[in-house]
Design a protein around this motif. Structure first.
Motif, PDB file in Angstrom:
ATOM      1  N   VAL A   1      -4.002  -4.320   8.656  1.00  0.00           N
ATOM      2  CA  VAL A   1      -5.227  -4.291   8.136  1.00  0.00           C
ATOM      3  C   VAL A   1      -6.036  -5.518   8.094  1.00  0.00           C
ATOM      4  CG1 VAL A   1      -5.078  -1.996   7.209  1.00  0.00           C
ATOM      5  CG2 VAL A   1      -4.790  -4.135   5.716  1.00  0.00           C
ATOM      6  N   PHE A   2      -7.158  -5.667   8.302  1.00  0.00           N
ATOM      7  CA  PHE A   2      -8.098  -7.048   8.217  1.00  0.00           C
ATOM      8  C   PHE A   2      -9.621  -6.669   7.690  1.00  0.00           C
ATOM      9  CE2 PHE A   2      -8.428  -5.999  12.510  1.00  0.00           C
ATOM     10  CZ  PHE A   2      -9.827  -6.297  12.937  1.00  0.00           C
ATOM     11  N   GLY A   3     -10.052  -7.630   7.245  1.00  0.00           N
ATOM     12  CA  GLY A   3     -11.564  -7.352   6.754  1.00  0.00           C
ATOM     13  C   GLY A   3     -11.595  -6.281   5.644  1.00  0.00           C
ATOM     14  N   LYS A   4     -12.706  -5.640   5.162  1.00  0.00           N
ATOM     15  CA  LYS A   4     -12.700  -4.975   3.955  1.00  0.00           C
ATOM     16  C   LYS A   4     -12.000  -3.479   4.221  1.00  0.00           C
ATOM     17  CE  LYS A   4     -16.612  -2.756   1.232  1.00  0.00           C
ATOM     18  NZ  LYS A   4     -16.245  -3.206  -0.122  1.00  0.00           N
ATOM     19  N   LEU A   5     -11.120  -3.265   3.186  1.00  0.00           N
ATOM     20  CA  LEU A   5     -10.369  -1.934   3.128  1.00  0.00           C
ATOM     21  C   LEU A   5     -11.281  -1.027   2.467  1.00  0.00           C
ATOM     22  CD1 LEU A   5      -7.042  -3.896   2.074  1.00  0.00           C
ATOM     23  CD2 LEU A   5      -7.784  -2.684   4.348  1.00  0.00           C
ATOM     24  N   ASP A   6     -11.036   0.318   2.845  1.00  0.00           N
ATOM     25  CA  ASP A   6     -11.792   1.323   2.446  1.00  0.00           C
ATOM     26  C   ASP A   6     -10.995   2.332   1.539  1.00  0.00           C
ATOM     27  OD1 ASP A   6     -13.125   3.824   2.075  1.00  0.00           O
ATOM     28  OD2 ASP A   6     -13.595   4.198   4.155  1.00  0.00           O
ATOM     29  N   PRO A   7     -11.306   2.242   0.087  1.00  0.00           N
ATOM     30  CA  PRO A   7     -10.448   2.930  -0.836  1.00  0.00           C
ATOM     31  C   PRO A   7     -10.494   4.373  -0.775  1.00  0.00           C
ATOM     32  CG  PRO A   7     -12.535   2.177  -1.868  1.00  0.00           C
ATOM     33  CD  PRO A   7     -12.551   1.812  -0.616  1.00  0.00           C
ATOM     34  N   LYS A   8     -11.329   5.142   0.231  1.00  0.00           N
ATOM     35  CA  LYS A   8     -11.352   6.580   0.518  1.00  0.00           C
ATOM     36  C   LYS A   8     -10.364   6.834   1.866  1.00  0.00           C
ATOM     37  CE  LYS A   8     -15.926   7.591  -1.180  1.00  0.00           C
ATOM     38  NZ  LYS A   8     -16.929   6.560  -1.006  1.00  0.00           N
ATOM     39  N   LYS A   9      -9.791   5.740   2.389  1.00  0.00           N
ATOM     40  CA  LYS A   9      -9.059   5.631   3.670  1.00  0.00           C
ATOM     41  C   LYS A   9      -7.622   5.851   3.478  1.00  0.00           C
ATOM     42  CE  LYS A   9      -8.867   3.844   8.390  1.00  0.00           C
ATOM     43  NZ  LYS A   9      -9.375   2.879   9.314  1.00  0.00           N
ATOM     44  N   ILE A  10      -7.008   6.383   4.263  1.00  0.00           N
ATOM     45  CA  ILE A  10      -5.619   6.695   3.907  1.00  0.00           C
ATOM     46  C   ILE A  10      -4.835   5.572   5.302  1.00  0.00           C
ATOM     47  CG2 ILE A  10      -3.347   7.775   4.090  1.00  0.00           C
ATOM     48  CD1 ILE A  10      -5.349  10.230   3.487  1.00  0.00           C
ATOM     49  N   TYR A  11      -4.045   4.678   4.650  1.00  0.00           N
ATOM     50  CA  TYR A  11      -3.181   3.731   5.504  1.00  0.00           C
ATOM     51  C   TYR A  11      -1.865   4.060   5.398  1.00  0.00           C
ATOM     52  CZ  TYR A  11      -7.644   1.209   5.056  1.00  0.00           C
ATOM     53  OH  TYR A  11      -8.954   0.827   4.901  1.00  0.00           O
ATOM     54  N   GLY A  12      -0.866   3.230   6.270  1.00  0.00           N
ATOM     55  CA  GLY A  12       0.329   3.198   6.143  1.00  0.00           C
ATOM     56  C   GLY A  12       0.845   2.212   5.495  1.00  0.00           C
ATOM     57  N   GLY A  13       1.863   2.218   4.548  1.00  0.00           N
ATOM     58  CA  GLY A  13       2.349   1.274   3.747  1.00  0.00           C
ATOM     59  C   GLY A  13       3.853   0.961   3.892  1.00  0.00           C
ATOM     60  N   LEU A  14       4.309  -0.161   4.041  1.00  0.00           N
ATOM     61  CA  LEU A  14       5.828  -0.488   4.130  1.00  0.00           C
ATOM     62  C   LEU A  14       6.455  -0.760   2.695  1.00  0.00           C
ATOM     63  CD1 LEU A  14       7.684  -0.859   6.090  1.00  0.00           C
ATOM     64  CD2 LEU A  14       7.479  -3.442   6.246  1.00  0.00           C
ATOM     65  N   PHE A  15       7.012   0.355   2.305  1.00  0.00           N
ATOM     66  CA  PHE A  15       7.668   0.379   0.715  1.00  0.00           C
ATOM     67  C   PHE A  15       8.734  -0.738   0.805  1.00  0.00           C
ATOM     68  CE2 PHE A  15      10.144   2.728  -2.301  1.00  0.00           C
ATOM     69  CZ  PHE A  15       9.179   2.296  -3.440  1.00  0.00           C
ATOM     70  N   SER A  16       8.605  -1.586  -0.281  1.00  0.00           N
ATOM     71  CA  SER A  16       9.493  -2.737  -0.261  1.00  0.00           C
ATOM     72  C   SER A  16      11.068  -2.204  -0.663  1.00  0.00           C
ATOM     73  CB  SER A  16       8.881  -3.593  -1.524  1.00  0.00           C
ATOM     74  OG  SER A  16       9.019  -2.826  -2.770  1.00  0.00           O
ATOM     75  N   GLU A  17      11.090  -1.363  -1.288  1.00  0.00           N
ATOM     76  CA  GLU A  17      12.492  -0.608  -1.717  1.00  0.00           C
ATOM     77  C   GLU A  17      13.272  -0.553  -0.619  1.00  0.00           C
ATOM     78  OE1 GLU A  17      12.871   1.537  -5.251  1.00  0.00           O
ATOM     79  OE2 GLU A  17      11.504   0.374  -6.139  1.00  0.00           O
ATOM     80  N   ASP A  18      12.538   0.540   0.550  1.00  0.00           N
ATOM     81  CA  ASP A  18      13.626   0.901   1.524  1.00  0.00           C
ATOM     82  C   ASP A  18      13.043   0.463   2.928  1.00  0.00           C
ATOM     83  OD1 ASP A  18      11.356   2.719   2.127  1.00  0.00           O
ATOM     84  OD2 ASP A  18      12.424   4.397   1.447  1.00  0.00           O
ATOM     85  N   LYS A  19      11.953  -0.287   2.993  1.00  0.00           N
ATOM     86  CA  LYS A  19      11.330  -0.762   4.229  1.00  0.00           C
ATOM     87  C   LYS A  19      10.959   0.452   5.120  1.00  0.00           C
ATOM     88  CE  LYS A  19      11.775  -5.066   3.191  1.00  0.00           C
ATOM     89  NZ  LYS A  19      10.439  -5.392   2.430  1.00  0.00           N
ATOM     90  N   CYS A  20      10.527   1.777   4.623  1.00  0.00           N
ATOM     91  CA  CYS A  20      10.146   2.791   5.358  1.00  0.00           C
ATOM     92  C   CYS A  20       8.612   2.892   5.177  1.00  0.00           C
ATOM     93  CB  CYS A  20      10.853   4.042   4.898  1.00  0.00           C
ATOM     94  SG  CYS A  20      12.321   4.358   5.241  1.00  0.00           S
ATOM     95  N   TRP A  21       7.916   3.425   6.129  1.00  0.00           N
ATOM     96  CA  TRP A  21       6.293   3.500   6.019  1.00  0.00           C
ATOM     97  C   TRP A  21       5.925   4.949   5.176  1.00  0.00           C
ATOM     98  CZ3 TRP A  21       3.185  -0.088   7.634  1.00  0.00           C
ATOM     99  CH2 TRP A  21       3.744  -1.242   8.384  1.00  0.00           C
ATOM    100  N   TYR A  22       4.889   4.790   4.410  1.00  0.00           N
ATOM    101  CA  TYR A  22       4.465   5.959   3.555  1.00  0.00           C
ATOM    102  C   TYR A  22       2.865   5.828   3.687  1.00  0.00           C
ATOM    103  CZ  TYR A  22       9.439   6.237   2.064  1.00  0.00           C
ATOM    104  OH  TYR A  22      10.661   6.431   1.976  1.00  0.00           O
TER     105      TYR A  22
END
Length: 159
Positions: A52-73
């Protein structure tokens, strides 16, 4: 939905995250297959998606790389901390963490749907306002021992 029916409803859930001594997140057992499908889709899409870059939308759903298991959620941005760091909530589990923008990815529209996890509070209990939350750490740990990754029945009293 009829309120009386909703308030007497019993749900089978699995505890996924304990927020404090009286608040936790859980997933409906009926959505187990959804969790698996979401995980598979994200593992295919996110490694190749644009950060992601620029302004992030708080209503939008993104993929995040969880630090503990390095899987995407799937996650939502709760707060922008700096140009590089954001506080996110993993919407299908309820937990949150600070991520670098490079660990947040755009996801397709077919993954933009409501969260699997719901937030619950124990009926009739509350942490007094102005109290130091760390005083209630034992309560949070105890609640976690009762519900985390365990199947429980929830009777809905209010929303």
């Amino acid at each position: 939905m009829d309120e009386e029916v909703h308030y007497s409803k019993v749900e089978d859930v699995i505890g996924s995250h304990v927020e404090d001594a009286v608040t936790f997140w859980a997933q409906s057992i009926s959505r187990n297959k959804d969790i698996m499908k979401i995980g598979c889709s994200l593992s295919e899409v996110c490694p190749h998606a644009s950060s992601v870059f620029g302004k992030l939308d708080p209503k939008k759903i993104y993929g995040g790389l969880f630090s503990e298991d390095k899987c995407w959620y799937r996650c939502k941005v709760l707060k922008i901390i700096s140009d590089e760091k954001c506080l996110v909530r993993y919407i299908d589990y309820g937990n949150s963490e600070i991520l670098s923008r490079s660990d947040i990815a755009e996801i397709p529209l077919d993954l933009q749907f409501s969260s699997v996890a719901k937030k619950y509070r124990l009926w009739g209990l509350q942490i007094p306002s102005g109290q130091e939350v760390t005083q209630f750490d034992q309560g949070r740990i105890f609640l976690g021992s009762l519900i985390f990754e365990k199947q429980i029945k929830m009777r809905i009293k209010a929303t």
